[in-house]
Design a protein around this motif. Sequence first.
Motif, PDB file in Angstrom:
ATOM      1  N   PHE A  34       1.971  -0.718  -7.612  1.00 22.06           N
ATOM      2  CA  PHE A  34       1.192  -1.968  -7.598  1.00 22.06           C
ATOM      3  C   PHE A  34       1.903  -3.065  -8.384  1.00 22.06           C
ATOM      4  CE2 PHE A  34      -2.206  -4.751  -9.170  1.00 22.06           C
ATOM      5  CZ  PHE A  34      -2.799  -5.110  -7.974  1.00 22.06           C
ATOM      6  N   VAL A  35       2.480  -2.708  -9.527  1.00 23.74           N
ATOM      7  CA  VAL A  35       3.200  -3.702 -10.338  1.00 23.74           C
ATOM      8  C   VAL A  35       4.413  -4.211  -9.563  1.00 23.74           C
ATOM      9  CG1 VAL A  35       4.470  -4.050 -12.482  1.00 23.74           C
ATOM     10  CG2 VAL A  35       2.382  -2.708 -12.501  1.00 23.74           C
ATOM     11  N   HIS A  36       5.109  -3.307  -8.891  1.00 25.08           N
ATOM     12  CA  HIS A  36       6.276  -3.721  -8.102  1.00 25.08           C
ATOM     13  C   HIS A  36       5.861  -4.626  -6.931  1.00 25.08           C
ATOM     14  CE1 HIS A  36      10.313  -3.507  -6.518  1.00 25.08           C
ATOM     15  NE2 HIS A  36       9.832  -3.171  -5.318  1.00 25.08           N
ATOM     16  N   HIS A  37       4.722  -4.350  -6.332  1.00 26.02           N
ATOM     17  CA  HIS A  37       4.227  -5.201  -5.246  1.00 26.02           C
ATOM     18  C   HIS A  37       3.898  -6.609  -5.756  1.00 26.02           C
ATOM     19  CE1 HIS A  37       2.176  -6.172  -1.455  1.00 26.02           C
ATOM     20  NE2 HIS A  37       1.233  -6.731  -2.210  1.00 26.02           N
ATOM     21  N   LEU A  38       3.320  -6.714  -6.935  1.00 28.49           N
ATOM     22  CA  LEU A  38       3.009  -8.035  -7.511  1.00 28.49           C
ATOM     23  C   LEU A  38       4.278  -8.843  -7.739  1.00 28.49           C
ATOM     24  CD1 LEU A  38       0.270  -7.104 -10.165  1.00 28.49           C
ATOM     25  CD2 LEU A  38      -0.102  -8.173  -7.948  1.00 28.49           C
ATOM     26  N   ILE A  39       5.331  -8.204  -8.242  1.00 25.93           N
ATOM     27  CA  ILE A  39       6.567  -8.924  -8.541  1.00 25.93           C
ATOM     28  C   ILE A  39       7.317  -9.272  -7.256  1.00 25.93           C
ATOM     29  CG2 ILE A  39       8.840  -8.649  -9.627  1.00 25.93           C
ATOM     30  CD1 ILE A  39       7.290  -7.041 -11.805  1.00 25.93           C
ATOM     31  N   ALA A  40       7.288  -8.370  -6.285  1.00 24.28           N
ATOM     32  CA  ALA A  40       8.014  -8.631  -5.035  1.00 24.28           C
ATOM     33  C   ALA A  40       7.401  -9.784  -4.264  1.00 24.28           C
ATOM     34  CB  ALA A  40       8.019  -7.367  -4.174  1.00 24.28           C
ATOM     35  N   ASN A  41       6.076  -9.927  -4.303  1.00 27.16           N
ATOM     36  CA  ASN A  41       5.382 -11.002  -3.575  1.00 27.16           C
ATOM     37  C   ASN A  41       5.050 -12.202  -4.460  1.00 27.16           C
ATOM     38  OD1 ASN A  41       4.658  -9.877  -0.705  1.00 27.16           O
ATOM     39  ND2 ASN A  41       4.278  -8.198  -2.134  1.00 27.16           N
ATOM     40  N   THR A 123      -1.101   5.398  -0.603  1.00 26.86           N
ATOM     41  CA  THR A 123      -2.224   5.718   0.301  1.00 26.86           C
ATOM     42  C   THR A 123      -2.790   7.111   0.027  1.00 26.86           C
ATOM     43  OG1 THR A 123      -0.621   6.466   1.955  1.00 26.86           O
ATOM     44  CG2 THR A 123      -1.421   4.187   2.120  1.00 26.86           C
ATOM     45  N   ASP A 124      -1.921   8.079  -0.302  1.00 24.47           N
ATOM     46  CA  ASP A 124      -2.395   9.437  -0.592  1.00 24.47           C
ATOM     47  C   ASP A 124      -3.296   9.448  -1.827  1.00 24.47           C
ATOM     48  OD1 ASP A 124      -0.965  10.393   1.570  1.00 24.47           O
ATOM     49  OD2 ASP A 124       0.839  10.807   0.357  1.00 24.47           O
ATOM     50  N   GLN A 130     -10.984   8.292  -3.185  1.00 24.85           N
ATOM     51  CA  GLN A 130     -12.183   7.935  -2.425  1.00 24.85           C
ATOM     52  C   GLN A 130     -13.202   9.066  -2.367  1.00 24.85           C
ATOM     53  OE1 GLN A 130     -10.819   6.631   1.411  1.00 24.85           O
ATOM     54  NE2 GLN A 130     -10.475   4.510   0.745  1.00 24.85           N
ATOM     55  N   GLU A 131     -12.757  10.292  -2.623  1.00 25.75           N
ATOM     56  CA  GLU A 131     -13.665  11.437  -2.626  1.00 25.75           C
ATOM     57  C   GLU A 131     -14.404  11.589  -3.945  1.00 25.75           C
ATOM     58  OE1 GLU A 131     -11.265  14.759  -1.647  1.00 25.75           O
ATOM     59  OE2 GLU A 131     -10.839  14.084   0.407  1.00 25.75           O
ATOM     60  N   LEU A 132     -14.066  10.770  -4.927  1.00 21.08           N
ATOM     61  CA  LEU A 132     -14.780  10.772  -6.204  1.00 21.08           C
ATOM     62  C   LEU A 132     -15.896   9.735  -6.156  1.00 21.08           C
ATOM     63  CD1 LEU A 132     -11.732  11.018  -8.629  1.00 21.08           C
ATOM     64  CD2 LEU A 132     -13.226  12.862  -7.884  1.00 21.08           C
ATOM     65  N   PRO A 133     -17.000   9.946  -6.902  1.00 23.09           N
ATOM     66  CA  PRO A 133     -18.183   9.079  -6.728  1.00 23.09           C
ATOM     67  C   PRO A 133     -18.041   7.663  -7.271  1.00 23.09           C
ATOM     68  CG  PRO A 133     -18.570  10.726  -8.426  1.00 23.09           C
ATOM     69  CD  PRO A 133     -17.271  11.082  -7.795  1.00 23.09           C
ATOM     70  N   ALA A 134     -17.273   7.430  -8.333  1.00 22.83           N
ATOM     71  CA  ALA A 134     -17.293   6.111  -8.996  1.00 22.83           C
ATOM     72  C   ALA A 134     -15.892   5.641  -9.321  1.00 22.83           C
ATOM     73  CB  ALA A 134     -18.143   6.182 -10.255  1.00 22.83           C
ATOM     74  N   VAL A 135     -15.056   5.449  -8.286  1.00 21.61           N
ATOM     75  CA  VAL A 135     -13.691   4.965  -8.505  1.00 21.61           C
ATOM     76  C   VAL A 135     -13.422   3.821  -7.538  1.00 21.61           C
ATOM     77  CG1 VAL A 135     -11.253   5.560  -8.650  1.00 21.61           C
ATOM     78  CG2 VAL A 135     -12.977   7.290  -9.163  1.00 21.61           C
ATOM     79  N   PRO A 136     -13.541   2.572  -7.965  1.00 19.99           N
ATOM     80  CA  PRO A 136     -13.182   1.440  -7.098  1.00 19.99           C
ATOM     81  C   PRO A 136     -11.670   1.273  -7.020  1.00 19.99           C
ATOM     82  CG  PRO A 136     -14.046   0.658  -9.180  1.00 19.99           C
ATOM     83  CD  PRO A 136     -14.173   2.139  -9.211  1.00 19.99           C
TER      84      PRO A 136
END
Length: 285
Positions: A34-41, A123-124, A130-136
Motif C-alpha cells: 500500500f505504501v508503494h502504491h501511494l508513492i508510485a501514484n 488480494t489474498d 473479509q472472513e473476520l467479523p470486524a476488519v475494514p
Amino acid sequence: MRVKKQKRHRRAVRFYTVCHGFRQPFKVLCDGTFVHHLIANRIAPADTALSNILGAPVKLFTTRCVLEELKRLGKSYTESLEAAQQLMVARCDHEKLKTADACISEIIGEKNQEHFFVATQDTDLRKKLQELPAVPLVFGLRNALFLEPPSKFQRQFAKSSEEQRLHMTDLEKQLLRKRTNNPVEDQEPEDPSQENAPSGDENENLQPQPRKHPVRKSLGVKDRPQFKRKKAKNPNPLSIKKKKNRQTSQTASKEDKGAGDDTARSRTRKRKRSRKSKKLPETSS
C-alpha cells in the motif's frame, strides 16, 4: 460518481462504528504494498487522502516485519521504505521476523481488539481478512483510494450479535429463577409481647398499643410519612363587602319610599279652577 462513492464510504464507516465500536481518530495499519502504491501514484499526503475517505482524522501505523520486508526488496523500494519509516510502528509480539501478511493477521487476531483499518494491495490478504467479523479494508486503484463495503459474513455476524443482545444470557436466567423461587419477604417482624396479650373482654379495656418498628427507629426513619394538612385560609378582607344590618336597610328603604312619594306629590301640579260668579239672566218685567 464521486457523490455515490462518498455515500458508500459513509455507510461502511457507520456500520463499523455502530456495530463494532470504532472511534475517531481511526487507526490505519498499512503494509508495504500500500505504501508503494501511494508513492508510485503520487498520492500525498497519505493521511489527508485517507481522512477524506473515512470522513475523520486518522493515524497511520505499520509493523517491524513490514519494514524489514521493504529493506529486502532492494533499491527500487527505498523511497517507499523511507515513507514507511515515518509511520508509527504497531507492536507485534512475535520474536522472529515473519512475512508482512502473517504479521498483520497476527496483530488483528480474530476480534480486532485494537480496531485497525487495514490498508493493503494484497488480494489474498484481503480475502482472508473479509472472513473476520470486524476488519475494514482500504485499497488503492490508480490515483484513488477505496473502502471496501462490509462482506456478507460481517453483516450476518452483526445481526446475530444484535439478536443475542436482545435475549437473556444463561447467568441472567439463573438469577431470575433464584429471585422467583426465593422472593423477598417484606413482612414486619412480630412482637413477642403480643403472644402473651390477654384475650376476651380484657382487650376492650386495654388501650391499643402502637406498633414498634425497631429497624426503622434504628435507621432514624419515622413510622409513617406525616403529611401536613392545609388549613382553610381566610379570604382577603379588602375583597369582601361589608355586611349591612337589616334594620338600617329596612328604615332606609322606607325613608326612600316616603321621600319618593313626597317628591311625586310635589311634582304633580294641581289644576286651579277659577270660580267665577255666574250671571243670572235678566227677567223681563
